[in-house]
Design an enzyme around this catalytic site. Structure first.
Site, PDB file in Angstrom:
ATOM      1  N   ASP A  31      48.171  36.787  -0.817  1.00 57.62           N
ATOM      2  CA  ASP A  31      48.190  36.188   0.518  1.00 57.62           C
ATOM      3  C   ASP A  31      46.787  35.682   0.827  1.00 57.62           C
ATOM      4  OD1 ASP A  31      50.874  36.747   0.980  1.00 57.62           O
ATOM      5  OD2 ASP A  31      50.441  38.711   1.824  1.00 57.62           O
TER       6      ASP A  31
ATOM      7  N   CYS B 137      56.843  43.253   1.109  1.00 56.92           N
ATOM      8  CA  CYS B 137      56.102  44.406   1.634  1.00 56.92           C
ATOM      9  C   CYS B 137      54.790  44.597   0.886  1.00 56.92           C
ATOM     10  CB  CYS B 137      56.961  45.664   1.538  1.00 56.92           C
ATOM     11  SG  CYS B 137      56.203  47.144   2.243  1.00 56.92           S
TER      12      CYS B 137
ATOM     13  N   GLU C  85      46.588  38.004  11.196  1.00 58.82           N
ATOM     14  CA  GLU C  85      47.788  38.803  11.438  1.00 58.82           C
ATOM     15  C   GLU C  85      47.362  40.238  11.750  1.00 58.82           C
ATOM     16  OE1 GLU C  85      50.941  38.527   8.612  1.00 58.82           O
ATOM     17  OE2 GLU C  85      50.912  36.329   8.575  1.00 58.82           O
TER      18      GLU C  85
ATOM     19  N   TYR D 123      53.829  31.500  14.604  1.00 64.27           N
ATOM     20  CA  TYR D 123      53.565  31.909  13.226  1.00 64.27           C
ATOM     21  C   TYR D 123      53.174  30.705  12.371  1.00 64.27           C
ATOM     22  CZ  TYR D 123      54.451  33.781   8.532  1.00 64.27           C
ATOM     23  OH  TYR D 123      54.337  34.158   7.225  1.00 64.27           O
TER      24      TYR D 123
ATOM     25  N   CYS E  21      39.022  57.503   1.359  1.00 59.55           N
ATOM     26  CA  CYS E  21      37.985  57.342   2.383  1.00 59.55           C
ATOM     27  C   CYS E  21      37.673  58.698   2.995  1.00 59.55           C
ATOM     28  CB  CYS E  21      38.438  56.375   3.471  1.00 59.55           C
ATOM     29  SG  CYS E  21      37.264  56.171   4.828  1.00 59.55           S
TER      30      CYS E  21
ATOM     31  N   TYR F 298      44.741  36.296   6.951  1.00 60.11           N
ATOM     32  CA  TYR F 298      44.943  37.570   6.249  1.00 60.11           C
ATOM     33  C   TYR F 298      43.662  38.397   6.168  1.00 60.11           C
ATOM     34  CZ  TYR F 298      49.376  35.493   4.856  1.00 60.11           C
ATOM     35  OH  TYR F 298      50.623  34.909   4.865  1.00 60.11           O
TER      36      TYR F 298
ATOM     37  N   CYS G   1      49.202  40.964   5.448  1.00 57.00           N
ATOM     38  CA  CYS G   1      50.506  40.679   6.036  1.00 57.00           C
ATOM     39  C   CYS G   1      50.926  41.780   6.988  1.00 57.00           C
ATOM     40  CB  CYS G   1      51.544  40.512   4.935  1.00 57.00           C
ATOM     41  SG  CYS G   1      53.233  40.326   5.542  1.00 57.00           S
TER      42      CYS G   1
END
Length: 219
Positions: free
Chosen positions: A133, A207, A98, A86, A216, A138, A55
């Site tokens: 999602d 969120c 997205e 959208y 990483c 996504y 998202c």
């Protein structure tokens, strides 16, 4: 976010929605938080990279807070439909994911550091989803605009993949493609006004950031 419309396979160009010749809505000119131009021009030396990590609301907020970022924008990229909406993107019939445009100063925020943040802010092994999602919109992706960015994307993926495997995750599914050229991701299409800097406008809004918690290392 329109979960009932999710698609788990990529649409073909022949079956993609036709789109249109221009935006069917207004795109704001200025970043609501940084006060910078959303589409440029930007200071000399600014680079642009396009990052998809689920998202775009939460992803964009994470990016605009990084030192060295000039501007960010939410949008659609990597598919076939020109100037999608959208609602169209949520059907899975545009092929777009997205995406967040990130314009940044690489002397302040090195590309490898930006990409390190990208990898650790989501789960790049989930294919056509991030958490709850679900859908091709996504999927994880890095769309590069320079050869140096592309090399850095490949290098950071190579050092991160064994770290994820060591912690029980599968293979990285992130697309890495240049924006331009044969097989490229194609243009970035700005999302509607209400998506831009959404979590600044709606502080308690949805969120989702799906970090694996696996660090990483830099290459």
């Amino acid at each position: 976010m329109f979960d009932s419309l999710f698609r788990t396979t990529m649409v073909t160009p022949e079956r993609a929605l036709p789109g249109r010749d221009d935006y069917p809505y207004s795109v704001p000119s200025t970043h609501a938080v940084l006060g910078t131009s959303l589409a440029g021009p930007w200071p000399e030396g600014t680079e642009v990279i396009h990052l998809a990590l689920g998202c775009f609301w939460g992803a964009e907020k994470e990016m605009w807070q990084l030192p060295g970022v000039v501007t960010t924008a939410a949008g659609y990229q990597g598919g076939f439909t020109p100037f999608p909406t959208y609602e169209e993107t949520c059907t899975g019939r545009t092929g777009h994911t997205e995406t967040v445009l990130v314009a940044y100063d690489p002397t302040v925020l090195p590309t490898t550091e930006l990409l390190r943040r990208f990898w650790t802010l989501h789960d790049p092994t989930q294919g056509f989803r991030q958490g709850n999602d679900r859908g091709t919109q996504y999927r994880s992706a890095i769309f590069t605009t320079t050869d140096e960015q592309h090399a850095a994307a490949l290098a950071t993926r190579e050092v991160y993949a064994p770290e994820l495997r060591e912690h029980g995750y599968g293979e990285i599914t992130t697309e890495i493609r240049p924006v331009a050229g044969p097989g490229g991701a194609g243009p970035f299409f700005y999302a509607e006004d209400y998506h831009q800097q959404y979590l600044h406008k709606v502080p308690n809004g949805y969120c989702p950031v799906h970090s694996t918690g696996v660090a990483c290392p830099l290459p």
